[in-house]
Scaffold this active site. Structure first.
Site, PDB file in Angstrom:
ATOM      1  N   HIS A 120     104.315 125.528  18.113  1.00 28.33           N
ATOM      2  CA  HIS A 120     103.128 124.847  18.622  1.00 28.33           C
ATOM      3  C   HIS A 120     101.955 125.792  18.884  1.00 28.33           C
ATOM      4  O   HIS A 120     101.299 125.666  19.922  1.00 28.33           O
ATOM      5  CB  HIS A 120     103.456 124.101  19.916  1.00 28.33           C
ATOM      6  CG  HIS A 120     104.453 122.996  19.750  1.00 28.33           C
ATOM      7  ND1 HIS A 120     105.155 122.447  20.807  1.00 28.33           N
ATOM      8  CD2 HIS A 120     104.868 122.322  18.650  1.00 28.33           C
ATOM      9  CE1 HIS A 120     105.960 121.494  20.366  1.00 28.33           C
ATOM     10  NE2 HIS A 120     105.811 121.404  19.054  1.00 28.33           N
TER      11      HIS A 120
HETATM   12  C1  FAD Z   1     108.779 123.736  11.723  1.00 25.95           C
HETATM   13  C2  FAD Z   1     107.795 123.002  12.580  1.00 25.95           C
HETATM   14  C3  FAD Z   1     108.247 122.007  13.453  1.00 25.95           C
HETATM   15  C4  FAD Z   1     107.338 121.320  14.261  1.00 25.95           C
HETATM   16  N1  FAD Z   1     107.794 120.271  14.993  1.00 25.95           N
HETATM   17  C5  FAD Z   1     106.899 119.470  15.629  1.00 25.95           C
HETATM   18  C6  FAD Z   1     107.321 118.261  16.247  1.00 25.95           C
HETATM   19  O1  FAD Z   1     108.483 117.881  16.188  1.00 25.95           O
HETATM   20  N2  FAD Z   1     106.383 117.504  16.900  1.00 25.95           N
HETATM   21  C7  FAD Z   1     105.070 117.884  16.969  1.00 25.95           C
HETATM   22  O2  FAD Z   1     104.267 117.184  17.590  1.00 25.95           O
HETATM   23  N3  FAD Z   1     104.648 119.032  16.375  1.00 25.95           N
HETATM   24  C8  FAD Z   1     105.518 119.801  15.674  1.00 25.95           C
HETATM   25  N4  FAD Z   1     105.081 120.909  15.019  1.00 25.95           N
HETATM   26  C9  FAD Z   1     103.677 121.290  15.145  1.00 25.95           C
HETATM   27  C10 FAD Z   1     102.710 120.414  14.361  1.00 25.95           C
HETATM   28  O3  FAD Z   1     103.274 120.038  13.118  1.00 25.95           O
HETATM   29  C11 FAD Z   1     101.398 121.187  14.188  1.00 25.95           C
HETATM   30  O4  FAD Z   1     100.851 121.494  15.459  1.00 25.95           O
HETATM   31  C12 FAD Z   1     100.340 120.440  13.398  1.00 25.95           C
HETATM   32  O5  FAD Z   1     100.872 119.957  12.195  1.00 25.95           O
HETATM   33  C13 FAD Z   1      99.177 121.386  13.131  1.00 25.95           C
HETATM   34  O6  FAD Z   1      98.210 120.745  12.354  1.00 25.95           O
HETATM   35  P1  FAD Z   1      96.972 121.553  11.761  1.00 25.95           P
HETATM   36  O7  FAD Z   1      96.123 120.548  11.073  1.00 25.95           O
HETATM   37  O8  FAD Z   1      96.370 122.379  12.846  1.00 25.95           O
HETATM   38  O9  FAD Z   1      97.594 122.600  10.737  1.00 25.95           O
HETATM   39  P2  FAD Z   1      98.561 122.387   9.498  1.00 25.95           P
HETATM   40  O10 FAD Z   1      99.172 121.029   9.524  1.00 25.95           O
HETATM   41  O11 FAD Z   1      99.458 123.555   9.455  1.00 25.95           O
HETATM   42  O12 FAD Z   1      97.576 122.379   8.248  1.00 25.95           O
HETATM   43  C14 FAD Z   1      96.876 123.486   7.740  1.00 25.95           C
HETATM   44  C15 FAD Z   1      96.709 123.258   6.242  1.00 25.95           C
HETATM   45  O13 FAD Z   1      95.698 124.123   5.743  1.00 25.95           O
HETATM   46  C16 FAD Z   1      96.163 124.734   4.557  1.00 25.95           C
HETATM   47  N5  FAD Z   1      95.448 126.010   4.456  1.00 25.95           N
HETATM   48  C17 FAD Z   1      95.526 127.051   5.303  1.00 25.95           C
HETATM   49  N6  FAD Z   1      94.688 128.033   4.917  1.00 25.95           N
HETATM   50  C18 FAD Z   1      94.053 127.589   3.811  1.00 25.95           C
HETATM   51  C19 FAD Z   1      93.070 128.171   2.967  1.00 25.95           C
HETATM   52  N7  FAD Z   1      92.555 129.383   3.205  1.00 25.95           N
HETATM   53  N8  FAD Z   1      92.638 127.447   1.887  1.00 25.95           N
HETATM   54  C20 FAD Z   1      93.139 126.200   1.644  1.00 25.95           C
HETATM   55  N9  FAD Z   1      94.093 125.618   2.422  1.00 25.95           N
HETATM   56  C21 FAD Z   1      94.530 126.309   3.496  1.00 25.95           C
HETATM   57  C22 FAD Z   1      97.650 124.885   4.791  1.00 25.95           C
HETATM   58  O14 FAD Z   1      98.367 125.100   3.593  1.00 25.95           O
HETATM   59  C23 FAD Z   1      97.978 123.572   5.476  1.00 25.95           C
HETATM   60  O15 FAD Z   1      98.243 122.542   4.555  1.00 25.95           O
HETATM   61  C24 FAD Z   1     105.956 121.643  14.212  1.00 25.95           C
HETATM   62  C25 FAD Z   1     105.499 122.630  13.344  1.00 25.95           C
HETATM   63  C26 FAD Z   1     106.391 123.287  12.518  1.00 25.95           C
HETATM   64  C27 FAD Z   1     105.871 124.342  11.574  1.00 25.95           C
END
Ligand code: FAD
Length: 501
Positions: A437
């Site tokens: 997280h």
């Molecule tokens: C293994 C795991 C288990 C988890 N379990 C839970 C759970 O059970 N419940 C819960 O609420 N949360 C959980 N989380 C946390 C939750 O999934 C994340 O907090 C949330 O998905 C984050 O969203 P985000 O949009 O910030 O980033 P992300 O969903 O990580 O998205 C970022 C995206 O940007 C892309 N990207 C990055 N850099 C670049 C670039 N330079 N150019 C182009 N694309 C790029 C990446 O490939 C990715 O697709 C978990 C996370 C993980 C990894």
């Protein structure tokens, strides 16, 4: 020219892609470094740890951690459509009302619980949240044992009544993962004003004067009226730093010309640390048997059975002190031995109770390891740098032991595998893992260290926002997926000047 260029099709990026293209007069391009979400294990809930270190994972490891026995902690992050929501554990528990009121008190005006509650309702209208289809008998024993230990049942683990124990509500649809890509992106893909490019790794934001005008993908520069970074807590600050936006000294260290000084970029990294109590089971009914032919058959013919398990099947939220304003500890129950950060198959039938520190005092940072945009950044969570954090986790492991000593586990609990004979503090330093997280590295606020303002605009620049978990000012007492979707829903509303729909 494009109206919006969204970098990253993760949890937040999928929401923006869908919401912004509801307006047919607006053109949106989404760049995603990873590929399509067609890998079979993505859909199968119990297979989530099989995605670790695979091609859909950025496969990060922290720097060696001083208070964690010098270990590098494994940090999975989704690199695929849906981002981390395509590899996460599907727990739908968005924290406590005090989290959002706390954000507002820290300067994030417009993000108090009263402000965000209707936005969460919109998330729940798009994303499917279900009850587990086939909770394990051991999970039911855990809920009963917690009750026997004095933890009351929680009606829904909702922000207005988080305290207590319950089976985990999960982001699933008919027993399969329901990711942000499934809920938001896929239904919008047929719109002519939405283009999604996979395998497109953004390497720099191009700034002219005070205005962000485009994004580099290798040798190509793509221009847009507004650029929105949705790369997540690790990659969004990395991309800002690579673009010369950040603390001057850090940029100088890597010979990156300073474009805009912003001291907070990469700072204030917070995460949930989890310490496990691992116990062998005398009943051979755990997820150790999840891949047996009978379970495969049940899953593929009826979407039932052990493979629908999200592994983390129940959760209890408790206060370690009567003075706490809200729960400060979570206990997560998994009917399997979750060993070595989930990187190895379980060695026997067993179960895990993970104690999670919900409000850590320790915080760290993301820095560049090199100016190479394709290199991994340096991740320094600085876990346990405050002794109170270790004390709360020790209390968590002891509470987990007490629950496992209750009558409901009398015929189940076998030998304790971890901590076992190891002193609890040593076991935590040697084995604790991330609960995945991380937040805060492009924190919103109004103080000098804030990276974005409460409308998520990068402070001091025009045409550039950050919308993802990195803007979260304080890690919530829950799980970060739903809060991130909420942030993106609200960002879309701010960008469009009106609510969605
Ligand atoms: C293994 C795991 C288990 C988890 N379990 C839970 C759970 O059970 N419940 C819960 O609420 N949360 C959980 N989380 C946390 C939750 O999934 C994340 O907090 C949330 O998905 C984050 O969203 P985000 O949009 O910030 O980033 P992300 O969903 O990580 O998205 C970022 C995206 O940007 C892309 N990207 C990055 N850099 C670049 C670039 N330079 N150019 C182009 N694309 C790029 C990446 O490939 C990715 O697709 C978990 C996370 C993980 C990894």
């Amino acid at each position: 020219m494009l109206d919006y260029l969204v970098v990253g099709a993760g949890s937040a990026g999928c929401v923006l892609a869908a919401r912004l293209t509801e307006d047919p007069g607006v053109d949106v391009l989404v760049l995603e470094a990873g590929g399509r979400d067609s890998k079979r294990e993505i859909g199968i809930p119990a297979a989530f740890s099989k995605l670790f270190r695979s091609e859909v994972d950025w496969n990060y490891d922290t720097e060696p951690e001083a208070h964690m026995a010098g270990r590098s902690v494994y940090w999975p992050r989704g690199k695929v459509l849906g981002g981390s929501s395509s590899i996460n554990a599907m727990m739908a528990i968005p924290g406590h009302t005090a989290d959002y009121d706390g954000w507002a008190a820290l300067g994030a005006t417009g993000w108090s619980w009263d402000d965000v509650a209707p936005v969460f309702d919109r998330v729940r209208a798009s994303l499917r949240v279900e009850e587990l289809r086939d909770p394990n008998p051991l999970t039911r024993a855990f809920v009963e044992a917690a009750r026997q230990a004095g933890i009351p049942p929680s009606p829904a683990l909702a922000p207005t009544a988080l305290d207590g124990v319950r089976l985990t509500p999960v982001t699933q649809r008919a027993g399969r993962r329901h990711s942000a890509a499934d809920a938001y992106l896929t239904p919008a893909l047929s719109r002519p004003n939405l283009t999604v490019r996979t395998g497109a790794h953004a390497t720099r934001v191009v700034v002219e004067g005070r205005r962000a005008v485009g994004v580099e993908v290798g040798a190509e520069v793509i221009q847009a009226r507004e650029i929105v970074l949705c790369g997540g807590t690790v990659n969004s600050p990395q991309l800002l730093l690579l673009s010369g936006i950040g603390p001057a000294a850090e940029l100088e260290r890597h010979d990156i010309p300073l474009v805009h000084e912003l001291a907070g970029v990469g700072a204030h990294l917070e995460d949930h640390l989890a310490a496990g109590l691992l116990v062998e089971s005398r009943k051979p009914v755990t997820l150790y048997a999840a891949e047996k032919p009978l379970q495969l058959l049940r899953y593929f013919t009826q979407h039932k059975g052990m493979l629908t398990s999200n592994v983390a099947e129940a959760a209890a939220f408790v206060r370690t002190s009567p003075d706490a304003a809200a729960p400060d500890l979570e206990l997560i129950f998994a009917p399997v031995l979750f060993q070595d950060e989930g990187l190895v198959p379980p060695s026997a039938h067993g179960f895990t109770v993970g104690a999670v520190l919900l409000q850590p005092r320790s915080s760290g940072m993301i820095r560049l390891r090199s100016a190479d945009p394709l290199a991994a950044p340096a991740i320094e969570p600085r876990y346990l740098s405050y002794p109170e954090d270790l004390r709360t986790l020790v209390a968590g492991v002891e509470l987990a032991r007490r629950i496992v000593s209750m009558p409901a586990f009398a015929e189940i609990a076998g030998q304790e595998v971890q901590p076992g004979d190891e002193p609890v503090e040593d076991a935590i330093r040697n084995h604790a893992q991330t609960l995945y997280h991380p937040v805060g590295t492009c924190r919103m606020g109004v103080d000098a260290m804030a990276v974005v303002d409460p409308e998520l605009r990068v402070r001091g620049l025009e045409g550039l926002r950050v919308v993802d978990a990195s803007v979260i000012p304080r890690v919530p007492r829950g799980h970060t997926h739903l809060p991130t979707l909420m942030i993106a829903e609200r960002a879309a509303e701010l960008m469009r000047g009106r609510p969605a729909g």
